[in-house]
Write a protein that holds these residues in place. Structure first.
Motif, PDB file in Angstrom:
ATOM      1  N   SER A  52      33.015   6.537  32.492  1.00  0.00           N
ATOM      2  CA  SER A  52      34.421   6.850  32.782  1.00  0.00           C
ATOM      3  C   SER A  52      34.589   7.362  34.206  1.00  0.00           C
ATOM      4  N   ILE A  53      33.693   8.232  34.635  1.00  0.00           N
ATOM      5  CA  ILE A  53      33.785   8.790  35.989  1.00  0.00           C
ATOM      6  C   ILE A  53      33.505   7.719  37.042  1.00  0.00           C
ATOM      7  N   ARG A  54      32.538   6.853  36.781  1.00  0.00           N
ATOM      8  CA  ARG A  54      32.229   5.786  37.738  1.00  0.00           C
ATOM      9  C   ARG A  54      33.408   4.841  37.909  1.00  0.00           C
ATOM     10  N   LEU A  55      34.112   4.557  36.808  1.00  0.00           N
ATOM     11  CA  LEU A  55      35.286   3.688  36.905  1.00  0.00           C
ATOM     12  C   LEU A  55      36.387   4.347  37.730  1.00  0.00           C
ATOM     13  N   ALA A  56      36.539   5.669  37.550  1.00  0.00           N
ATOM     14  CA  ALA A  56      37.553   6.392  38.325  1.00  0.00           C
ATOM     15  C   ALA A  56      37.209   6.393  39.814  1.00  0.00           C
ATOM     16  N   ILE A  57      35.955   6.577  40.136  1.00  0.00           N
ATOM     17  CA  ILE A  57      35.519   6.601  41.538  1.00  0.00           C
ATOM     18  C   ILE A  57      35.515   5.194  42.133  1.00  0.00           C
ATOM     19  N   TYR A  58      35.269   4.197  41.289  1.00  0.00           N
ATOM     20  CA  TYR A  58      35.263   2.804  41.758  1.00  0.00           C
ATOM     21  C   TYR A  58      36.589   2.444  42.433  1.00  0.00           C
ATOM     22  N   THR A  73      29.616  16.130  34.229  1.00  0.00           N
ATOM     23  CA  THR A  73      30.559  15.602  35.232  1.00  0.00           C
ATOM     24  C   THR A  73      30.007  15.765  36.644  1.00  0.00           C
ATOM     25  N   TRP A  74      29.336  16.901  36.913  1.00  0.00           N
ATOM     26  CA  TRP A  74      28.774  17.125  38.249  1.00  0.00           C
ATOM     27  C   TRP A  74      27.707  16.084  38.569  1.00  0.00           C
ATOM     28  N   ILE A  75      26.781  15.893  37.644  1.00  0.00           N
ATOM     29  CA  ILE A  75      25.686  14.939  37.873  1.00  0.00           C
ATOM     30  C   ILE A  75      26.220  13.511  37.969  1.00  0.00           C
ATOM     31  N   SER A  76      27.133  13.139  37.053  1.00  0.00           N
ATOM     32  CA  SER A  76      27.679  11.778  37.043  1.00  0.00           C
ATOM     33  C   SER A  76      28.419  11.472  38.337  1.00  0.00           C
ATOM     34  N   THR A  77      29.232  12.424  38.794  1.00  0.00           N
ATOM     35  CA  THR A  77      30.009  12.214  40.027  1.00  0.00           C
ATOM     36  C   THR A  77      29.092  12.144  41.243  1.00  0.00           C
ATOM     37  N   PHE A  78      28.066  12.977  41.251  1.00  0.00           N
ATOM     38  CA  PHE A  78      27.130  12.983  42.379  1.00  0.00           C
ATOM     39  C   PHE A  78      26.488  11.600  42.548  1.00  0.00           C
ATOM     40  N   PHE A  79      25.960  11.050  41.463  1.00  0.00           N
ATOM     41  CA  PHE A  79      25.270   9.763  41.551  1.00  0.00           C
ATOM     42  C   PHE A  79      26.237   8.588  41.727  1.00  0.00           C
ATOM     43  N   ALA A  80      27.459   8.716  41.169  1.00  0.00           N
ATOM     44  CA  ALA A  80      28.443   7.645  41.333  1.00  0.00           C
ATOM     45  C   ALA A  80      28.891   7.539  42.791  1.00  0.00           C
ATOM     46  N   THR A  81      29.200   8.692  43.413  1.00  0.00           N
ATOM     47  CA  THR A  81      29.601   8.667  44.827  1.00  0.00           C
ATOM     48  C   THR A  81      28.428   8.255  45.724  1.00  0.00           C
ATOM     49  N   GLN A  82      27.228   8.682  45.359  1.00  0.00           N
ATOM     50  CA  GLN A  82      26.040   8.321  46.133  1.00  0.00           C
ATOM     51  C   GLN A  82      25.850   6.807  46.165  1.00  0.00           C
ATOM     52  N   ARG A  83      26.131   6.182  45.017  1.00  0.00           N
ATOM     53  CA  ARG A  83      25.974   4.722  44.932  1.00  0.00           C
ATOM     54  C   ARG A  83      26.904   4.014  45.915  1.00  0.00           C
TER      55      ARG A  83
END
Length: 292
Positions: free
Chosen positions: A185-191, A271-281
């Motif tokens: 869900s977080i990756r889709l939001a950041i996408y 949420t912290w870990i997911s957002t960190f790796f999603a933005t890093q990608r």
């Protein structure tokens, strides 16, 4: 035209945020329910363990002073929850009630012995620990015999271990599912903001500077989802307590604190870990790769 596009983008962003909050709330609700089952299953198991009794039958020549000293020493042991002293006359009355007839009329004298029922703390109700306690009491000069239900202790320990194993497996599975769903869900939001990320990077913003607002935004959404899930959990707990009052869920403040703390902590960490790796990608992607 620009205003219409901005309005569309804003609605799409809001919709993305709503989907993230709903996903997080549902997953954390599931985690909270599983945590409740784990905590109460432990309490139930401990309840049954602490019903197991070890009876110390005393020798006939034990004096009142020796009895008081023995009782005091037993109470001081770390494995003792509480003790009950039962005289042989009280034991005879209990047998008479169970049998439905007075066996003393046939025997004449009371063959039973005075005894001390020792109820142990749950951590000590295992075959190994109870065997050690039994051996220690068998060496005591005031005690004639030590008795407890060994098959019951073995069966209880075996079933609790089996239940604990499958609950841990289930917890691990649902924990993994929770991380995957929230992460997706977080990756889709950041996408949807990947071009903004790359634009900020191209004008010289550091990775840490770019990640920070995304991480804080996700944590806020996670905490909001956590509070929504806690509301749902406490509604369920209220009705369970109403229809199954023997569980005393609303009075178990320690378990409720653990559940609330666990849900909030899970929301923050995941949420912290997911957002960190999603933005890093997206930070590591080349500009041309953003279109795929």
């Amino acid at each position: 035209m620009s205003t219409s596009f901005d309005s569309f983008q804003k609605r799409r962003l809001q919709s993305s945020y709503v989907s993230v909050v709903v996903s997080i709330a549902l997953v954390l609700f599931m985690i909270g329910m599983l945590g409740l089952v784990l905590l109460k299953s432990t309490n139930v198991a401990n309840h049954f363990k602490e019903k197991v009794v070890m009876t110390l039958f005393l020798k006939d020549d034990v004096s009142k002073k020796q009895l008081e000293g023995l009782q005091a020493s037993i109470k001081k042991e770390e494995y003792t929850k509480h003790i009950i002293y039962i005289t042989k006359n009280e034991a005879a009355k209990a047998y008479k009630k169970d049998l439905g007839e007075d066996f003393l009329q046939f025997l004449g004298d009371n063959p039973l012995k005075n005894g001390i029922d020792v109820y142990l703390n749950a951590d000590f109700v295992t075959p190994e620990k109870m065997s050690e306690i039994e051996k220690a009491y068998q060496k005591n000069n005031l005690i004639a015999e030590v008795n407890y239900d060994k098959p019951l202790v073995n069966l209880l320990t075996k079933n609790i271990k089996r239940m604990s194993f499958w609950l841990l497996v289930l917890s691990g599975f649902f924990g993994l599912v929770a991380i995957i769903l929230i992460n997706s869900s977080i990756r889709l939001a950041i996408y949807s903001k990947r071009f903004n990320i790359k634009t900020m990077q191209m004008v010289g913003a550091t990775k840490r500077f770019i990640r920070k607002p995304f991480i804080w935004q996700s944590i806020k959404l996670g905490i909001l989802g956590a509070f929504i899930s806690l509301i749902g959990l406490f509604i369920i707990i209220y009705y369970i307590d109403k229809y199954v009052p023997t569980l005393a869920l609303l009075k178990d403040y320690l378990s409720l604190t653990y559940i609330a703390g666990g849900v909030l902590l899970s929301a923050f960490v995941i949420t912290w870990i997911s957002t960190f790796f999603a933005t890093q990608r997206f930070l590591n992607l080349q500009t041309n790769d953003l279109y795929y």
